[in-house]
Design a protein around this motif. Structure first.
Motif, PDB file in Angstrom:
ATOM      1  N   GLU A   3      26.960 -28.559 105.827  1.00 49.05           N
ATOM      2  CA  GLU A   3      25.935 -29.655 105.584  1.00 49.05           C
ATOM      3  C   GLU A   3      26.353 -30.777 106.698  1.00 49.05           C
ATOM      4  O   GLU A   3      25.545 -31.387 107.210  1.00 49.05           O
ATOM      5  CB  GLU A   3      25.958 -30.312 104.324  1.00 49.05           C
ATOM      6  CG  GLU A   3      25.343 -29.420 103.284  1.00 49.05           C
ATOM      7  CD  GLU A   3      25.254 -29.808 101.719  1.00 49.05           C
ATOM      8  OE1 GLU A   3      24.680 -29.267 100.931  1.00 49.05           O
ATOM      9  OE2 GLU A   3      26.193 -30.871 101.503  1.00 49.05           O
ATOM     10  N   THR A  56      27.077 -31.343  96.146  1.00 49.39           N
ATOM     11  CA  THR A  56      26.449 -32.265  97.036  1.00 49.39           C
ATOM     12  C   THR A  56      24.982 -32.359  96.803  1.00 49.39           C
ATOM     13  O   THR A  56      24.440 -31.627  96.098  1.00 49.39           O
ATOM     14  CB  THR A  56      26.640 -31.774  98.468  1.00 49.39           C
ATOM     15  OG1 THR A  56      25.979 -30.301  98.641  1.00 49.39           O
ATOM     16  CG2 THR A  56      28.165 -31.584  98.787  1.00 49.39           C
ATOM     17  N   PRO A  57      24.472 -33.503  97.349  1.00 49.67           N
ATOM     18  CA  PRO A  57      22.926 -33.774  97.264  1.00 49.67           C
ATOM     19  C   PRO A  57      22.222 -32.486  97.654  1.00 49.67           C
ATOM     20  O   PRO A  57      21.248 -32.164  96.982  1.00 49.67           O
ATOM     21  CB  PRO A  57      22.604 -35.131  98.139  1.00 49.67           C
ATOM     22  CG  PRO A  57      23.795 -35.895  97.955  1.00 49.67           C
ATOM     23  CD  PRO A  57      24.931 -34.722  97.943  1.00 49.67           C
ATOM     24  N   GLY A  58      22.786 -31.657  98.839  1.00 50.09           N
ATOM     25  CA  GLY A  58      22.091 -30.678  99.468  1.00 50.09           C
ATOM     26  C   GLY A  58      22.156 -29.579  98.242  1.00 50.09           C
ATOM     27  O   GLY A  58      21.231 -28.667  98.170  1.00 50.09           O
ATOM     28  N   GLU A 101      22.507 -29.666  95.057  1.00 52.91           N
ATOM     29  CA  GLU A 101      21.633 -30.160  94.106  1.00 52.91           C
ATOM     30  C   GLU A 101      20.127 -29.678  94.261  1.00 52.91           C
ATOM     31  O   GLU A 101      19.501 -29.157  93.471  1.00 52.91           O
ATOM     32  CB  GLU A 101      21.794 -31.617  93.926  1.00 52.91           C
ATOM     33  CG  GLU A 101      22.751 -31.895  93.154  1.00 52.91           C
ATOM     34  CD  GLU A 101      23.247 -31.850  91.733  1.00 52.91           C
ATOM     35  OE1 GLU A 101      22.143 -31.264  91.121  1.00 52.91           O
ATOM     36  OE2 GLU A 101      24.099 -32.602  91.177  1.00 52.91           O
ATOM     37  N   GLU A 102      19.928 -29.649  95.595  1.00 53.30           N
ATOM     38  CA  GLU A 102      18.454 -29.548  96.011  1.00 53.30           C
ATOM     39  C   GLU A 102      18.308 -28.099  95.926  1.00 53.30           C
ATOM     40  O   GLU A 102      17.336 -27.520  95.587  1.00 53.30           O
ATOM     41  CB  GLU A 102      18.256 -29.944  97.498  1.00 53.30           C
ATOM     42  CG  GLU A 102      16.752 -29.785  97.933  1.00 53.30           C
ATOM     43  CD  GLU A 102      16.471 -30.275  99.122  1.00 53.30           C
ATOM     44  OE1 GLU A 102      15.533 -30.042  99.779  1.00 53.30           O
ATOM     45  OE2 GLU A 102      17.139 -30.831  99.805  1.00 53.30           O
ATOM     46  N   ARG A 103      19.390 -27.138  96.529  1.00 52.59           N
ATOM     47  CA  ARG A 103      19.122 -25.778  96.573  1.00 52.59           C
ATOM     48  C   ARG A 103      18.979 -25.203  95.172  1.00 52.59           C
ATOM     49  O   ARG A 103      18.275 -24.298  94.880  1.00 52.59           O
ATOM     50  CB  ARG A 103      20.483 -25.195  97.205  1.00 52.59           C
ATOM     51  CG  ARG A 103      20.582 -25.343  98.557  1.00 52.59           C
ATOM     52  CD  ARG A 103      21.732 -24.583  99.011  1.00 52.59           C
ATOM     53  NE  ARG A 103      21.641 -25.022 100.609  1.00 52.59           N
ATOM     54  CZ  ARG A 103      21.185 -24.533 101.555  1.00 52.59           C
ATOM     55  NH1 ARG A 103      20.423 -23.214 101.193  1.00 52.59           N
ATOM     56  NH2 ARG A 103      21.303 -24.641 102.909  1.00 52.59           N
ATOM     57  N   ALA A 129      17.797 -26.884  92.504  1.00 58.09           N
ATOM     58  CA  ALA A 129      16.592 -27.276  91.999  1.00 58.09           C
ATOM     59  C   ALA A 129      15.365 -26.273  92.497  1.00 58.09           C
ATOM     60  O   ALA A 129      14.514 -26.039  91.747  1.00 58.09           O
ATOM     61  CB  ALA A 129      16.236 -28.589  92.305  1.00 58.09           C
ATOM     62  N   THR A 130      15.558 -25.655  93.889  1.00 54.13           N
ATOM     63  CA  THR A 130      14.432 -25.041  94.390  1.00 54.13           C
ATOM     64  C   THR A 130      14.745 -23.540  94.648  1.00 54.13           C
ATOM     65  O   THR A 130      13.874 -22.831  94.829  1.00 54.13           O
ATOM     66  CB  THR A 130      14.307 -25.832  95.836  1.00 54.13           C
ATOM     67  OG1 THR A 130      15.150 -25.633  96.552  1.00 54.13           O
ATOM     68  CG2 THR A 130      13.926 -27.080  95.940  1.00 54.13           C
ATOM     69  N   LYS A 189      16.668 -22.331  97.033  1.00 52.00           N
ATOM     70  CA  LYS A 189      16.645 -22.215  98.326  1.00 52.00           C
ATOM     71  C   LYS A 189      18.063 -21.301  98.759  1.00 52.00           C
ATOM     72  O   LYS A 189      19.207 -21.852  97.854  1.00 52.00           O
ATOM     73  CB  LYS A 189      16.784 -23.278  98.944  1.00 52.00           C
ATOM     74  CG  LYS A 189      17.005 -23.379 100.545  1.00 52.00           C
ATOM     75  CD  LYS A 189      16.659 -24.566 101.336  1.00 52.00           C
ATOM     76  CE  LYS A 189      16.948 -24.295 102.874  1.00 52.00           C
ATOM     77  NZ  LYS A 189      16.822 -25.619 103.468  1.00 52.00           N
TER      78      LYS A 189
END
Length: 712
Positions: free
Chosen positions: A642, A698-700, A702-704, A706-707, A709
């Motif tokens: 990241e 990390t925020p990144g 967390e996004e993975r 949730a999605t 990815k």
């Protein structure tokens, strides 16, 4: 008769249909979906002619066929086992069509016939190879079995035991070995290959060779009965010893071949397809295929960098210790002369002794001659002065890991070389930007971090400082590649990639120790997970002094995450004089018993330290040990990606594979996260949040989670 983009067929006056494989837009032949389609079309064209008396298959490339197109495996292996088995069955049909043609068939094997290419050659009645050819079935290295008839045809052609030797090792065989075992029918110089193939095929056409009998023998099963059953059971026992269950392909190949030997040909092929589907749909095959593709990605990136760089024709290394001697050896071995400078003759003698001992081991293994050793050593010039440095285009500094010493040596060396020369530091932790502050030409300076032992470790971290030029990076990558290493370009930060990721792992180790978990148990659990050695043993191998120094660099660089709640046990050991294997005492004691046999046993010193310092005992499962060790490493790898320390997930994972010995069957930290799913991994991280900042998403990430990815 047929002309496609990758396959063509012409009919000669003698009635021989010459089928030529020539994959379009590629340097080698690979059996991708397009070539398979064209091969089927060519066979259909052959079936419409009554003038064909024989089929000759050859390659227009420097090698016959290098196997399947592995880039197509990624999508294929996402299907379930049954669907993958059906895919293998379709190729079985294609190869069976060749084998069942109403006239003799022959393959000309030039260069290499591997995997699906070898299986194609096995489908023909005869095989003629050139004397330099290599033939093999390397699928086991990808975590799969041969899936296009190889397990059946080769085992019936040369016998189950010999065929299993090919398949379970995955190593290619020389043409002479293939001839001796019966896998090919003739071996000739490459310029005689076509003539010999035509001669043998004409003999079969004219009835001088019974191709139908050969075909039947290649398809015939062994007779069922007690004798065959006992022979196959003996093979399973003998060849099954020592197989690693974490790499299931070899065992599956052994079971499939020995089971299929008494089955009819079509049922044996079905067993192979089923085995292929089961292996290909598993996580190990996904990881190993991913590693193959990662390696190809790195090779391509290295070539692209190297095109922009300048070849290094004369190098130098500063410091003649274990690392300096190893670097000198590696450069000299691969043809780049190198000067090795130090300030004492004793150090130079140690550097030359290091290179000489490595060469002696190669001689003992039959990989090097005395004359070869002398030629390599002649490429190393040990010296106490800077004589000749003005004509040296590349200098690697490999002195003691102290910033003041390194800055002084680099600044002095910069005055002794030409303005165009590149300087590099073999530092494992010190910031390249901090070292560059001592130089007048920081754009011509970078890190070139080799791993110990240099001759055995494949990775070289090429560390780019904020002022390092593209030309400097390119030449460094080119030099590392010329030395036979795999370079990965990383950006400057404390610990770079590999050490930055490693020390959170050791942070997790210390937390477990302080929670009362025994270090021998941790070592055992992590070795069962797949590491070549557990963390305590690894610390001893690296050296406890080196460990403590690097740990402090990382702690200073990332205090918010990598500081310690408790003083590391390693520091206490070091304070008591323990250095690990360097002096025979660390977490373990090392030495020889009265019979001269080496031993490794629990250190009494560490037991006393643990008894004194550890006041709590937590109940921790093996799964929790793995999670608490792996989460910090995985999350730090995520951060490196990241933050742009590495450019891609590929480089992050390959750095861990090549530099740390991360379990290959797990594919690297980021692929390991992918294998369990981002959401599941995130849940494990959150469950250990009380362990500190290294156990935070990390925020990144967390996004993975949730999605869903993936990194790949």
């Amino acid at each position: 008769m047929y002309a496609g983009q990758s396959v063509s067929v012409v009919l000669t006056e003698q009635g021989i249909a010459e089928l030529v494989l020539d994959t379009s837009d590629a340097a080698v032949n690979v059996l991708n979906a397009h070539l398979q389609d064209e091969l089927g079309q060519a066979l259909a064209a052959l079936g419409t002619s009554d003038q064909v008396r024989g089929l000759l298959i050859s390659s227009a490339k420097a090698a016959f066929v290098l196997g399947a197109d592995i880039t197509e495996f990624t999508a294929l292996f996402d299907h379930d086992a049954a669907e993958i088995a059906r895919w293998a069955g379709k190729v079985h049909g294609l190869y069976n069509a060749i084998e069942n043609l109403p006239y003799p068939t022959l393959s000309l094997v030039n260069g290499m016939a591997l995997g699906g290419g070898m299986e194609l050659a096995l489908a023909t009645d005869f095989r003629v190879a050139d004397s330099d050819a290599k033939l093999g079935l390397p699928e086991v290295t990808l975590g799969i079995c041969p899936g296009w008839g190889g397990t059946v045809r080769l085992s019936r052609l040369i016998g189950a035991e010999a065929a299993l030797g090919w398949m379970m090792s995955g190593k290619p065989n020389k043409a002479s070995v293939a001839l001796e075992q019966g896998a090919v029918d003739a071996v000739v110089p490459v310029d005689e290959l076509k003539a010999k193939g035509r001669e043998l095929l004409l003999a079969a056409i004219n009835g001088e060779q019974d191709y139908l009998a050969r075909r039947q023998a290649k398809q015939a099963a062994l007779p069922a009965g007690d004798e065959t059953a006992a022979a196959m059971a003996a093979l399973r026992t003998t060849l099954g010893k020592g197989l690693d269950p974490r790499y299931p392909a070899a065992g599956a190949i052994l079971e499939t071949v020995t089971t299929a030997m008494t089955e009819p040909f079509d049922k044996a092929l079905a067993l192979e397809a089923r085995c292929f589907g089961q292996l290909a749909s598993g996580s190990v095959a996904h990881s190993l295929v991913g590693l193959f593709l990662n390696d190809q990605f790195l090779k391509k990136k290295t070539r692209n960098w190297a095109k922009q760089g300048q070849p290094v024709t004369q190098a130098a290394v500063l410091g003649a210790g274990i690392m300096g001697g190893g670097i000198a050896y590696q450069s000299a071995l691969n043809g780049t002369p190198i000067r090795m400078k130090d300030i004492t003759q004793q150090a130079l003698d140690l550097g030359m002794a290091t290179a000489s001992s490595i060469l002696d081991r190669s001689i003992s293994k039959g990989k090097m001659t005395e004359a070869g050793k002398e030629a390599v050593l002649a490429n190393i010039t040990p010296q106490l002065s800077y004589e000749g440095f003005v004509d040296t285009g590349y200098v690697v500094e490999a002195v003691v890991e102290r910033i003041d010493v390194k800055k002084s040596v680099l600044a002095e060396t910069e005055q002794k070389v030409a303005d165009t020369a590149i300087l590099a530091s073999n530092t494992s932790t010190i910031s390249i930007d901090l070292l560059a502050a001592a130089l007048q030409r920081p754009d011509q300076f970078c890190g070139m971090h080799f791993f110990n032992p240099v001759h055995a470790m494949q990775l070289v971290e090429v560390i780019r400082g904020s002022q390092t030029s593209d030309a400097t990076v390119a030449t460094t990558v080119a030099y590392a590649a010329a030395m036979g290493k795999t370079p990965i370009v990383v950006h400057d930060c404390p610990g770079f990639l590999v050490n930055r990721v490693l020390f959170p792992y050791f942070n997790g180790f210390n937390r477990l120790l302080m929670d009362g978990v025994d270090f021998e148990r941790i070592d055992q659990v992590m070795e069962e997970f797949g590491w070549p050695m557990g963390p305590a043993y690894l610390a001893d191998v690296i050296g406890l002094d080196t460990m403590v120094h690097a740990d402090k660099v990382l702690e200073d660089g990332f205090p918010e995450r990598m500081s310690h709640d408790d003083r590391p046990i390693i520091e206490t050991l070091l304070a008591g004089g323990a250095l690990g294997q360097k002096n025979g005492v660390g977490f373990y004691e090392y030495g020889k018993d009265e019979h001269g046999k080496r031993y490794k046993r629990r250190s009494a010193q560490v037991s006393a330290i643990l008894e004194d310092r550890v006041s709590r005992v937590m109940e921790v499962t093996d799964a929790e040990i793995i999670e608490r060790m792996m989460i910090p490493m995985c999350m730090e790898t995520v951060r490196c990606l990241e933050e742009g320390i590495v450019d891609s997930a590929v480089e992050g994972d390959m750095g861990l594979i090549l530099g740390l010995g991360f379990p290959r069957f797990r594919g690297g930290a980021l692929r390991y996260i992918d294998s369990m799913g981002a959401a599941a991994f995130a849940e494990k991280v959150r469950a250990h949040a009380e362990c500190g900042p290294l156990y935070r998403l990390t925020p990144g990430m967390e996004e993975r989670a949730a999605t869903g990815k993936r990194f790949y």
